[in-house]
Write an enzyme that holds these catalytic residues in place. Structure first.
Site, mmCIF file in Angstrom:
data_model
loop_
_atom_site.group_PDB
_atom_site.id
_atom_site.type_symbol
_atom_site.label_atom_id
_atom_site.label_comp_id
_atom_site.label_asym_id
_atom_site.label_seq_id
_atom_site.Cartn_x
_atom_site.Cartn_y
_atom_site.Cartn_z
ATOM 1 N N GLY A 7 0.811 -1.197 0.000
ATOM 2 C CA GLY A 7 0.000 0.000 0.000
ATOM 3 C C GLY A 7 0.846 1.249 0.000
ATOM 4 O O GLY A 7 1.984 1.244 -0.448
ATOM 5 N N HIS A 33 10.137 -5.009 -2.966
ATOM 6 C CA HIS A 33 10.432 -4.283 -4.198
ATOM 7 C C HIS A 33 10.575 -2.799 -3.895
ATOM 8 O O HIS A 33 10.293 -2.348 -2.785
ATOM 9 C CB HIS A 33 9.379 -4.539 -5.280
ATOM 10 C CG HIS A 33 8.006 -4.028 -4.946
ATOM 11 N ND1 HIS A 33 6.954 -4.159 -5.809
ATOM 12 C CD2 HIS A 33 7.504 -3.394 -3.864
ATOM 13 C CE1 HIS A 33 5.865 -3.649 -5.282
ATOM 14 N NE2 HIS A 33 6.182 -3.164 -4.099
ATOM 15 N N SER A 35 5.477 -5.793 -0.374
ATOM 16 C CA SER A 35 5.746 -4.366 -0.457
ATOM 17 C C SER A 35 5.915 -3.781 0.944
ATOM 18 O O SER A 35 6.744 -4.252 1.709
ATOM 19 C CB SER A 35 4.622 -3.697 -1.262
ATOM 20 O OG SER A 35 4.960 -2.395 -1.640
ATOM 21 N N MET A 36 5.138 -2.768 1.296
ATOM 22 C CA MET A 36 5.259 -2.149 2.621
ATOM 23 C C MET A 36 4.938 -3.155 3.726
ATOM 24 O O MET A 36 5.494 -3.080 4.821
ATOM 25 C CB MET A 36 4.338 -0.928 2.715
ATOM 26 C CG MET A 36 4.482 -0.150 4.007
ATOM 27 S SD MET A 36 6.167 0.355 4.444
ATOM 28 C CE MET A 36 6.485 1.609 3.233
ATOM 29 N N ASP A 94 10.430 -7.046 -8.394
ATOM 30 C CA ASP A 94 9.675 -7.821 -7.411
ATOM 31 C C ASP A 94 10.479 -9.067 -7.054
ATOM 32 O O ASP A 94 10.840 -9.851 -7.931
ATOM 33 C CB ASP A 94 8.324 -8.258 -7.971
ATOM 34 C CG ASP A 94 7.355 -7.094 -8.162
ATOM 35 O OD1 ASP A 94 7.672 -5.971 -7.721
ATOM 36 O OD2 ASP A 94 6.281 -7.326 -8.742
#
Length: 142
Positions: free
Chosen positions: A9, A63, A38-39, A112
């Protein structure tokens, strides 16, 4: 205690959670249940060392930040520079919380990078892979 299935997000929202996790005095345990991307993977890594867990078939993905800009060339440049700053901040946070040096982090987040629980443990994002709830007679698997 922080757990969840997280597809990532907003970087700024994630950094606000990260800052809060670092500010709090009690140790924060993090769990990966399903996936942390991600986060979400950064927040997973930010738990107290020794208290970062994953279920055996959970996945972790790291990533670099991405963004979108439109408008005048100068505004697009401003946004691009901000994304590059965020990439540096995120790299430094991963470096602080994993067993990896900055060069390794920067290479890993360039695209990624998906990890099994075992690879995430070896990378330093988690500490333990837990297959069963601990009881008085069993111990966790690491």
């Amino acid at each position: 205690f922080f757990h969840g299935i997280d597809a990532g997000g907003s970087v700024t929202a994630g950094l606000a959670i990260y800052d809060t996790m670092q500010y709090l005095q009690p140790p924060i345990s993090t769990w990966c249940i399903g996936q942390a991307c991600s986060m979400g993977s950064l927040l997973l890594a930010a738990g107290r060392k020794g208290l970062r867990y994953s279920l055996p078939h959970s996945r972790v993905m790291i990533h670099q930040p991405s963004g979108y800009a439109e408008g005048r060339a100068t505004d697009i440049q401003i946004h691009a520079e901000e994304i590059i700053k965020m990439k540096k901040i995120i790299s430094q946070i991963y470096e602080r919380h994993t067993a990896q040096d900055l060069k390794t982090i920067e290479e890993a987040i360039e695209r990624d990078t998906f990890m099994s629980a075992e690879v995430a443990r070896d990378f330093g994002i988690i500490d333990h892979i837990v297959a069963h709830a601990p009881t008085a007679t069993t111990e966790q698997t690491s």
